[in-house]
Design a protein around this motif. Structure first.
Motif, PDB file in Angstrom:
ATOM      1  N   UNK A  64       0.836  -1.207   0.000  1.00  0.00           N
ATOM      2  CA  UNK A  64       0.000   0.000   0.000  1.00  0.00           C
ATOM      3  C   UNK A  64       0.870   1.256   0.000  1.00  0.00           C
ATOM      4  N   UNK A  65       1.917   1.263   0.806  1.00  0.00           N
ATOM      5  CA  UNK A  65       2.818   2.424   0.861  1.00  0.00           C
ATOM      6  C   UNK A  65       3.550   2.610  -0.467  1.00  0.00           C
ATOM      7  N   UNK A  66       3.936   1.516  -1.095  1.00  0.00           N
ATOM      8  CA  UNK A  66       4.595   1.614  -2.405  1.00  0.00           C
ATOM      9  C   UNK A  66       3.664   2.229  -3.442  1.00  0.00           C
ATOM     10  N   UNK A  67       2.379   1.854  -3.385  1.00  0.00           N
ATOM     11  CA  UNK A  67       1.386   2.448  -4.295  1.00  0.00           C
ATOM     12  C   UNK A  67       1.263   3.952  -4.054  1.00  0.00           C
ATOM     13  N   UNK A  68       1.215   4.321  -2.783  1.00  0.00           N
ATOM     14  CA  UNK A  68       1.115   5.742  -2.451  1.00  0.00           C
ATOM     15  C   UNK A  68       2.338   6.514  -2.945  1.00  0.00           C
ATOM     16  N   UNK A  69       3.498   5.935  -2.769  1.00  0.00           N
ATOM     17  CA  UNK A  69       4.723   6.605  -3.208  1.00  0.00           C
ATOM     18  C   UNK A  69       4.718   6.827  -4.716  1.00  0.00           C
ATOM     19  N   UNK A  70       4.203   5.854  -5.452  1.00  0.00           N
ATOM     20  CA  UNK A  70       4.089   6.023  -6.900  1.00  0.00           C
ATOM     21  C   UNK A  70       3.138   7.161  -7.237  1.00  0.00           C
ATOM     22  N   UNK A  71       2.048   7.280  -6.476  1.00  0.00           N
ATOM     23  CA  UNK A  71       1.124   8.399  -6.665  1.00  0.00           C
ATOM     24  C   UNK A  71       1.831   9.733  -6.407  1.00  0.00           C
ATOM     25  N   UNK A  72       2.588   9.796  -5.339  1.00  0.00           N
ATOM     26  CA  UNK A  72       3.267  11.052  -4.989  1.00  0.00           C
ATOM     27  C   UNK A  72       4.265  11.451  -6.096  1.00  0.00           C
ATOM     28  N   UNK A  73       4.992  10.449  -6.602  1.00  0.00           N
ATOM     29  CA  UNK A  73       5.977  10.733  -7.640  1.00  0.00           C
ATOM     30  C   UNK A  73       5.294  11.220  -8.912  1.00  0.00           C
ATOM     31  N   UNK A  74       4.140  10.590  -9.253  1.00  0.00           N
ATOM     32  CA  UNK A  74       3.404  11.007 -10.445  1.00  0.00           C
ATOM     33  C   UNK A  74       2.891  12.435 -10.292  1.00  0.00           C
ATOM     34  N   UNK A  75       2.400  12.766  -9.111  1.00  0.00           N
ATOM     35  CA  UNK A  75       1.920  14.135  -8.854  1.00  0.00           C
ATOM     36  C   UNK A  75       3.058  15.140  -8.953  1.00  0.00           C
ATOM     37  N   UNK A  76       4.204  14.739  -8.446  1.00  0.00           N
ATOM     38  CA  UNK A  76       5.358  15.651  -8.464  1.00  0.00           C
ATOM     39  C   UNK A  76       5.861  15.901  -9.870  1.00  0.00           C
ATOM     40  N   UNK A  77       5.692  14.915 -10.751  1.00  0.00           N
ATOM     41  CA  UNK A  77       6.203  15.033 -12.122  1.00  0.00           C
ATOM     42  C   UNK A  77       5.214  15.677 -13.082  1.00  0.00           C
ATOM     43  N   UNK A  78       4.031  16.023 -12.601  1.00  0.00           N
ATOM     44  CA  UNK A  78       3.037  16.671 -13.475  1.00  0.00           C
ATOM     45  C   UNK A  78       3.482  18.078 -13.880  1.00  0.00           C
TER      46      UNK A  78
END
Length: 246
Positions: free
Chosen positions: A232-246
């Protein structure tokens, strides 16, 4: 817990020790704090505690005799207590929450506050820990010791109104603390997240965990290095990285 602070400026501690959680701890008799005036152990007519360094150089050094005698006076008052003697030193190990938690488990802490250019090296033979507040130099060790005392004493049983407060603090869990909100539910167009008002504590806990991880990812990514993550934390981290790269 017993705490002794060896200092040239005992009056500096009046304010910090007389308010908030430290005062509560003293009133509850969870801690006994004693200030030891190093000047009382100075030598000669002027109670000298410092001298010029051998070999020359700028500034003055604290002499060994006064500090040794100050620590010996503490030993005489508390001969049977197990003491952890902490030297305030910019070259010491950086202070952090884990260290505060360790200190809070001790029976007796002794803080040695330096001043001037530093210490005679022989003073270190008295010491169990050399600790720094950060990568900068203060005028003396008093302010650093006050911070460490506050961070330690608030962890003693019964000091905080809610024992869970210490557990959820930033750094206690290895993550920064999640955002907090209180009334009103809306202010200047800014609303409290709906998840916090729906009464579902499982969802609230998950939201808080995710927000703690997000805040740490954005503000202190160094704290995540070497940490193991759940799926679950790995999924969240991927979300955070995607948001940061927008």
């Amino acid at each position: 817990m017993k705490i002794d602070v060896v200092t040239l400026f005992p009056e500096m501690f009046d304010g910090p020790l007389g308010h908030s959680m430290v005062k509560r701890a003293i009133d509850k008799e969870a801690v006994e704090i004693n200030r030891v005036n190093l000047r009382a152990f100075g030598k000669g007519k002027h109670q000298q505690v410092d001298d010029t360094p051998y070999g020359g150089g700028a500034g003055m050094l604290l002499k060994p005799e006064p500090l040794f005698e100050a620590v010996e006076s503490i030993e005489e008052r508390h001969p049977d207590s197990k003491k952890r003697v902490i030297l305030m030193d910019p070259a010491g190990k950086p202070f952090n929450q884990k260290m505060a938690e360790e200190f809070s488990e001790e029976e007796h802490l002794v803080f040695l506050c330096g001043h001037y250019e530093g210490y005679d090296e022989r003073i270190r033979s008295l010491v169990t820990d050399e600790v720094s507040l950060g990568d900068y130099v203060l005028t003396g060790g008093e302010l650093a010791s006050m911070v460490m005392i506050d961070a330690t004493v608030r962890l003693l049983p019964g000091v905080l109104g809610n024992a869970d407060s210490a557990v959820t603090d930033s750094h206690s869990s290895g993550l920064l603390e999640h955002p907090h909100y209180t009334r009103p539910a809306e202010y200047k167009g800014m609303r409290v997240p709906d998840v916090l008002t729906n009464g579902n504590h499982a969802l609230i806990d998950e939201w808080r965990h995710k927000e703690s991880l997000k805040r740490t990812f954005l503000r202190r990514p160094d704290m995540l290095e070497g940490r193991s993550f759940s799926k679950k934390e790995e999924q969240w981290l991927e979300e955070f990285k995607a948001e940061e790269n927008k």
